[in-house]
Motif scaffolding. Structure first.
Motif, mmCIF file in Angstrom:
data_model
loop_
_atom_site.group_PDB
_atom_site.id
_atom_site.type_symbol
_atom_site.label_atom_id
_atom_site.label_comp_id
_atom_site.label_asym_id
_atom_site.label_seq_id
_atom_site.Cartn_x
_atom_site.Cartn_y
_atom_site.Cartn_z
ATOM 1 N N LEU A 31 0.853 -1.191 0.000
ATOM 2 C CA LEU A 31 0.000 0.000 0.000
ATOM 3 C C LEU A 31 0.884 1.235 0.000
ATOM 4 O O LEU A 31 1.813 1.319 0.819
ATOM 5 C CB LEU A 31 -0.858 0.028 1.279
ATOM 6 C CG LEU A 31 -2.164 -0.756 1.281
ATOM 7 C CD1 LEU A 31 -1.909 -2.226 1.081
ATOM 8 C CD2 LEU A 31 -2.867 -0.534 2.598
ATOM 9 N N CYS A 40 13.051 8.559 0.122
ATOM 10 C CA CYS A 40 14.401 8.431 -0.444
ATOM 11 C C CYS A 40 14.402 8.772 -1.928
ATOM 12 O O CYS A 40 15.177 9.606 -2.387
ATOM 13 C CB CYS A 40 14.899 7.010 -0.224
ATOM 14 S SG CYS A 40 16.508 6.706 -0.930
ATOM 15 N N LYS A 49 21.073 13.940 -4.363
ATOM 16 C CA LYS A 49 22.320 13.535 -5.018
ATOM 17 C C LYS A 49 22.355 14.013 -6.472
ATOM 18 O O LYS A 49 23.414 14.327 -7.012
ATOM 19 C CB LYS A 49 22.498 12.017 -4.956
ATOM 20 C CG LYS A 49 23.318 11.555 -3.779
ATOM 21 C CD LYS A 49 22.585 11.472 -2.466
ATOM 22 C CE LYS A 49 22.639 12.677 -1.592
ATOM 23 N NZ LYS A 49 21.896 12.514 -0.323
ATOM 24 N N GLY A 113 -3.011 3.152 4.087
ATOM 25 C CA GLY A 113 -3.289 1.927 4.820
ATOM 26 C C GLY A 113 -3.354 2.138 6.319
ATOM 27 O O GLY A 113 -2.687 3.010 6.868
ATOM 28 N N THR A 142 6.246 2.912 7.034
ATOM 29 C CA THR A 142 5.632 4.199 6.661
ATOM 30 C C THR A 142 6.587 5.392 6.745
ATOM 31 O O THR A 142 6.207 6.518 6.439
ATOM 32 C CB THR A 142 4.393 4.456 7.536
ATOM 33 O OG1 THR A 142 4.757 4.205 8.903
ATOM 34 C CG2 THR A 142 3.241 3.549 7.155
ATOM 35 N N SER A 162 12.858 20.188 3.605
ATOM 36 C CA SER A 162 13.683 19.560 2.560
ATOM 37 C C SER A 162 12.809 19.094 1.395
ATOM 38 O O SER A 162 13.255 19.088 0.250
ATOM 39 C CB SER A 162 14.498 18.401 3.136
ATOM 40 O OG SER A 162 13.648 17.430 3.700
ATOM 41 N N ASP A 307 12.623 4.067 8.751
ATOM 42 C CA ASP A 307 12.607 5.265 9.592
ATOM 43 C C ASP A 307 11.558 5.189 10.700
ATOM 44 O O ASP A 307 11.743 5.767 11.770
ATOM 45 C CB ASP A 307 12.318 6.513 8.740
ATOM 46 C CG ASP A 307 13.525 6.970 7.930
ATOM 47 O OD1 ASP A 307 14.539 6.255 7.923
ATOM 48 O OD2 ASP A 307 13.442 8.045 7.307
HETATM 49 P P1 FAD Z 1 10.201 6.274 3.416
HETATM 50 O O1 FAD Z 1 11.216 6.359 2.357
HETATM 51 O O2 FAD Z 1 9.853 7.494 4.180
HETATM 52 O O3 FAD Z 1 8.891 5.679 2.725
HETATM 53 C C1 FAD Z 1 7.700 5.520 3.406
HETATM 54 C C2 FAD Z 1 6.568 5.513 2.407
HETATM 55 O O4 FAD Z 1 5.365 5.149 3.074
HETATM 56 C C3 FAD Z 1 6.305 6.893 1.794
HETATM 57 O O5 FAD Z 1 6.212 6.775 0.401
HETATM 58 C C4 FAD Z 1 4.965 7.305 2.389
HETATM 59 O O6 FAD Z 1 4.208 8.101 1.506
HETATM 60 C C5 FAD Z 1 4.298 5.952 2.618
HETATM 61 N N1 FAD Z 1 3.267 5.960 3.653
HETATM 62 C C6 FAD Z 1 3.314 6.564 4.880
HETATM 63 N N2 FAD Z 1 2.181 6.311 5.573
HETATM 64 C C7 FAD Z 1 1.407 5.523 4.776
HETATM 65 C C8 FAD Z 1 0.129 4.918 4.933
HETATM 66 N N3 FAD Z 1 -0.568 5.025 6.061
HETATM 67 N N4 FAD Z 1 -0.362 4.194 3.905
HETATM 68 C C9 FAD Z 1 0.341 4.045 2.748
HETATM 69 N N5 FAD Z 1 1.563 4.584 2.554
HETATM 70 C C10 FAD Z 1 2.098 5.310 3.552
HETATM 71 N N6 FAD Z 1 19.541 8.065 3.357
HETATM 72 C C11 FAD Z 1 20.674 7.515 2.882
HETATM 73 O O7 FAD Z 1 20.965 6.350 3.197
HETATM 74 N N7 FAD Z 1 21.517 8.210 2.047
HETATM 75 C C12 FAD Z 1 21.255 9.483 1.673
HETATM 76 O O8 FAD Z 1 22.031 10.085 0.929
HETATM 77 C C13 FAD Z 1 20.067 10.099 2.157
HETATM 78 N N8 FAD Z 1 19.756 11.365 1.800
HETATM 79 C C14 FAD Z 1 18.592 11.939 2.254
HETATM 80 C C15 FAD Z 1 18.299 13.239 1.886
HETATM 81 C C16 FAD Z 1 17.133 13.849 2.325
HETATM 82 C C17 FAD Z 1 16.819 15.269 1.913
HETATM 83 C C18 FAD Z 1 16.223 13.103 3.140
HETATM 84 C C19 FAD Z 1 14.933 13.729 3.617
HETATM 85 C C20 FAD Z 1 16.515 11.809 3.524
HETATM 86 C C21 FAD Z 1 17.701 11.208 3.099
HETATM 87 N N9 FAD Z 1 18.042 9.907 3.472
HETATM 88 C C22 FAD Z 1 19.212 9.341 3.010
HETATM 89 C C23 FAD Z 1 17.192 9.126 4.386
HETATM 90 C C24 FAD Z 1 16.286 8.150 3.626
HETATM 91 O O9 FAD Z 1 15.526 8.868 2.685
HETATM 92 C C25 FAD Z 1 15.371 7.421 4.595
HETATM 93 O O10 FAD Z 1 16.128 6.821 5.608
HETATM 94 C C26 FAD Z 1 14.555 6.349 3.870
HETATM 95 O O11 FAD Z 1 13.748 6.930 2.866
HETATM 96 C C27 FAD Z 1 13.684 5.569 4.837
HETATM 97 O O12 FAD Z 1 12.996 4.595 4.131
HETATM 98 P P2 FAD Z 1 11.608 4.011 4.643
HETATM 99 O O13 FAD Z 1 11.275 2.903 3.691
HETATM 100 O O14 FAD Z 1 11.678 3.728 6.064
HETATM 101 O O15 FAD Z 1 10.539 5.192 4.505
#
Ligand code: FAD
Length: 416
Positions: A31, A40, A49, A113, A142, A162, A307
């Motif tokens: 979802l 990311c 990047k 979701g 999420t 950001s 995260d």
């Molecule tokens: P996310 O990437 O946050 O994805 C979560 C997804 O879940 C999102 O698409 C969101 O819309 C969706 N979602 C949330 N709630 C719901 C719901 N209830 N139902 C359905 N969907 C939902 N990390 C690195 O390792 N190297 C880097 O160079 C780096 N640069 C970065 C630069 C910036 C500006 C930022 C902000 C972050 C950076 N990061 C980097 C960190 C990295 O982006 C995060 O650690 C990573 O995206 C975490 O992944 P995730 O899958 O936990 O969550």
């Protein structure tokens, strides 16, 4: 029996887990309420990047004469084209993930979701239609979003996050960045290369405070060389919009007036409205989901990764946690180990690090030795015109085991 797995969120945690689970024979539903790839791909690692690549190309062209290259006329840039390139990189990767989902039979529901019970996830699709997905196991992935300063909401134009900064809609004459952590420091170099006068304010005594102190020192010197003003040990008291400007009041009485303020003080965890209280998934003080080493939450069958677990907010950590969760769902005992997590900071120059910082070695009472190698002692660094930097290795004093490695300089992140 085929395991039915539902994953909420398709960032580097969720999509990597989904593909691996499908490869291992599970029936996977993902979802996503925004776009596949998560923060990311759409608003974080990849767009920044890409922008840094443009900023570096610009800086290199400005200094082309140092390499015997003559550029006739003024070196300028086209903001719309930089943006276009970034959008193209992102959309290519989105297509890639969508293609992988298709080829591995991962079902994607574009909607929000939440959990109705430990084995039913409700999806509210973009058109408002709801769908309940019966699941044997659930992974919550999420992610997180930019944290705002209490009482100072983002407006997307003058007080930005950001998420707004990567859109690169305009380059202000003067930009104040609140927070000289990883994200604030990366944006400082990008916006400076594109011509903004940048001031960074930081509550702590140094920039990049999670890094080894010597790495911070190098980056602070580079800020100075690039005419990025860094103010440390200052607290932001107020941020007020007046006319076309934003006035930021700091502790000590100083005020800074800029066209734009970028707030990069950290990330807020996306764990609200997921139905967690109702089914008993425990959360910590910051809203992070409590997980064990196997990525299990406090409710059997429900896992959390990335995260939202509030551990290392890094894309590759989210992916690794995703793979660990999948292995445990398959019944193969696998535990996360966070002792060797590399990280890359894409400042100019880069910082790459892994393992213990020197201060941590001192605090832990470890007998250690430090090896240092400055870039300027390296022939290749001179050949590249990249003599700023340092490689620092921390080893166990008795066994020579490498405990930490820190590099600031060209290709630092690749090396680490
Ligand atoms: P996310 O990437 O946050 O994805 C979560 C997804 O879940 C999102 O698409 C969101 O819309 C969706 N979602 C949330 N709630 C719901 C719901 N209830 N139902 C359905 N969907 C939902 N990390 C690195 O390792 N190297 C880097 O160079 C780096 N640069 C970065 C630069 C910036 C500006 C930022 C902000 C972050 C950076 N990061 C980097 C960190 C990295 O982006 C995060 O650690 C990573 O995206 C975490 O992944 P995730 O899958 O936990 O969550």
């Amino acid at each position: 029996m085929t395991v039915k797995l539902t994953i909420i969120g398709s960032g580097p945690g969720g999509y990597v887990a989904a593909i691996r689970a499908a490869q291992k024979g599970m029936q996977v539903t993902v979802l996503e309420d925004s776009e596949v790839g998560g923060a990311c791909l759409n608003r974080g690692c990849i767009p920044t990047k890409t922008l840094i690549a443009s900023a570096e190309a610009l800086e290199r062209t400005r200094h082309a004469a140092d390499f015997g290259i003559e550029v006739t006329g003024e070196v300028t840039y086209n903001l719309a084209k930089i943006r276009e390139r970034k959008d193209k990189v992102v959309s290519t990767q989105i297509k890639g993930i969508r293609g992988l989902f298709k080829s591995w039979g991962v079902a994607l529901i574009e909607g929000r979701g939440s959990l109705l019970s430990p084995d039913v996830v409700r999806a509210v699709q973009k058109d408002g239609i709801t769908m309940d997905v019966k699941s044997d196991k659930v992974i919550i992935a999420t992610g997180s979003r930019p944290a705002a300063i209490p009482g100072i909401p983002f407006d997307g134009e003058r007080i930005i996050s950001s998420d707004d900064a990567v859109r690169l809609m305009k380059i202000p004459k003067r930009l104040l960045i609140i927070g000289a952590g990883v994200i604030g420091s990366e944006f400082a170099f990008i916006y400076r290369a594109l011509g903004a006068e940048v001031t960074l304010v930081e509550l702590l005594p140094r920039a990049l405070s999670t890094e080894d102190e010597e790495m911070s020192e190098i980056i602070e010197r580079e800020f100075k060389k690039s005419k990025i003003k860094l103010m440390t040990d200052v607290k932001v008291e107020r941020v007020e919009k007046t006319g076309d400007m934003v006035v930021t009041s700091l502790s000590g009485g100083k005020q800074i007036t800029t066209e734009m303020v970028l707030v990069s003080i950290g990330r807020s965890i996306n764990s609200d409205n997921l139905g967690l209280e109702m089914i008993g998934v425990d959360r910590g003080r910051r809203g992070e989901l409590i997980v064990n080493e196997k990525m299990e939450t406090t409710v059997p069958g429900i896992y959390a990764i990335g995260d939202v677990t509030g551990k290392f907010m890094l894309a590759h950590v989210a992916s690794r946690q995703g793979l660990t969760a999948v292995e445990n769902i398959l019944g193969n005992e696998e535990k996360m180990d966070y002792t060797v997590v590399p990280s890359g900071i894409f400042t100019m120059p880069e910082v790459g690090s892994v393992g213990l910082r020197e201060k941590q070695a001192v605090e832990q009472g470890i007998k250690y030795r430090v090896g240092r190698f400055p870039y300027r002692a390296l022939g290749k660094a001179h050949a590249m015109g990249e003599i700023t930097g340092l490689v620092k290795v921390i080893v166990d004093g008795a066994t020579d085991k490498v405990l930490g490695m820190h590099v600031c300089g060209a290709h630092a992140t690749d090396m680490v």
